[in-house]
Design an enzyme around this catalytic site. Structure first.
Site, short mmCIF file in Angstrom:
data_model
loop_
_atom_site.label_atom_id
_atom_site.label_comp_id
_atom_site.label_asym_id
_atom_site.label_seq_id
_atom_site.Cartn_x
_atom_site.Cartn_y
_atom_site.Cartn_z
N ASP A 16 8.80 70.10 10.77
CA ASP A 16 9.40 68.90 11.34
C ASP A 16 10.91 68.86 11.06
O ASP A 16 11.36 69.30 10.01
CB ASP A 16 8.73 67.66 10.72
CG ASP A 16 8.97 66.40 11.52
OD1 ASP A 16 9.47 66.50 12.66
OD2 ASP A 16 8.66 65.31 11.00
N HIS A 33 15.27 74.00 17.62
CA HIS A 33 14.03 74.76 17.69
C HIS A 33 14.30 76.27 17.55
O HIS A 33 13.53 76.99 16.91
CB HIS A 33 13.30 74.48 19.00
CG HIS A 33 12.85 73.05 19.14
ND1 HIS A 33 11.95 72.47 18.27
CD2 HIS A 33 13.18 72.08 20.04
CE1 HIS A 33 11.73 71.22 18.63
NE2 HIS A 33 12.46 70.96 19.71
N LEU A 127 -1.69 89.52 6.47
CA LEU A 127 -1.53 88.07 6.58
C LEU A 127 -2.03 87.64 7.94
O LEU A 127 -1.78 88.31 8.94
CB LEU A 127 -0.05 87.67 6.42
CG LEU A 127 0.31 86.21 6.72
CD1 LEU A 127 -0.24 85.29 5.62
CD2 LEU A 127 1.83 86.03 6.84
#
Length: 238
Positions: A16, A33, A127
């Site tokens: 956020d 972004h 991962l």
């Protein structure tokens, strides 16, 4: 560097603050972004370094469609571009990528990018990066309820057989362990319709740092916080 001890197996992040970061700098929201992608790269690398096995990031919620059209279109373009650019690095780092969320609202180019990324990385093992895209936890739970109801109506399952594990097996996150640690950046302290079933016993870490400024050291601070917690799962420890 954090010692390889008491490391969370699964870290989930609500990324956020991209828009606020851009506004503070007099930039277009989309630039925030783009800068946020840098933070994602650092968190992925740090997760690999310290031994985190699952990393889930909240990339786009089902409610985000209500944002300005230009921002949504820019985000979709960013997703496609980022996926294309990052696949070679993800393969090199042995990172598997899977996407969760409703795909029917996504355009063809985004769907093609998702499919290519999942197929190209599916055998990687170091991962698992879980990207929540067009994701909403309430819709996920409703979808699970519908699937279970259909199974009961068809006779495949009885009502008595419905359990917590059955519900979990009908969520988008089937076969993914529940998060041990949730991180939310930007100072907000809410879940925003993210993994509400899966976060039942997760440790929460909230920071005022905006996502584009959340780099390696900030991530390690969150990991160190997690290491101080005693996870009792409703029990009592002496």
């Amino acid at each position: 560097m954090v010692k390889d001890k008491n490391i969370p197996q699964h870290v989930a992040i609500i990324m956020d603050g991209n828009g606020r970061w851009a506004k503070q700098k007099g930039l277009d929201r989309l630039q925030g972004h783009y800068e946020g992608v840098v933070s994602v790269r650092e968190v992925i690398q740090t997760s690999l370094d310290i031994g985190v096995k699952y990393l889930t990031v909240y990339a786009f919620s089902s409610e985000n469609w209500g944002r300005p059209k230009s921002e949504v279109e820019g985000l979709m373009e960013l997703f496609c571009k980022t996926i294309s650019l990052e696949i070679p690095s993800l393969v090199d780092k042995n990172v598997r990528v899977i996407f969760i969320g409703e795909r029917q609202s996504l355009n063809a180019s985004v769907l093609d990018s998702i499919q290519l990324c999942e197929q190209t990385t599916q055998k990687n093992t170091a991962l698992t990066l879980v990207v929540a895209l067009n994701y909403g936890s309430r819709r996920e739970i409703v979808s699970a309820v519908k699937e279970i109801s259909q199974a009961v109506c068809s006779g495949e399952m009885s009502v008595e057989e419905i359990s917590e594990s059955v519900v979990s097996d009908h969520l988008f996150t089937k076969n993914i362990p529940d998060p041990d640690l949730l991180i939310r950046t930007s100072g907000e302290c809410r879940l925003s319709n993210f993994l509400m079933w899966q976060l039942s016993y997760t440790e929460f870490y909230f920071t005022k740092t905006l996502w584009p400024d959340f780099h390696k050291e900030a991530f390690l601070e969150a990991i160190n916080y997690y290491k101080t917690r005693s996870r009792r799962y409703g029990l009592v420890t002496e």
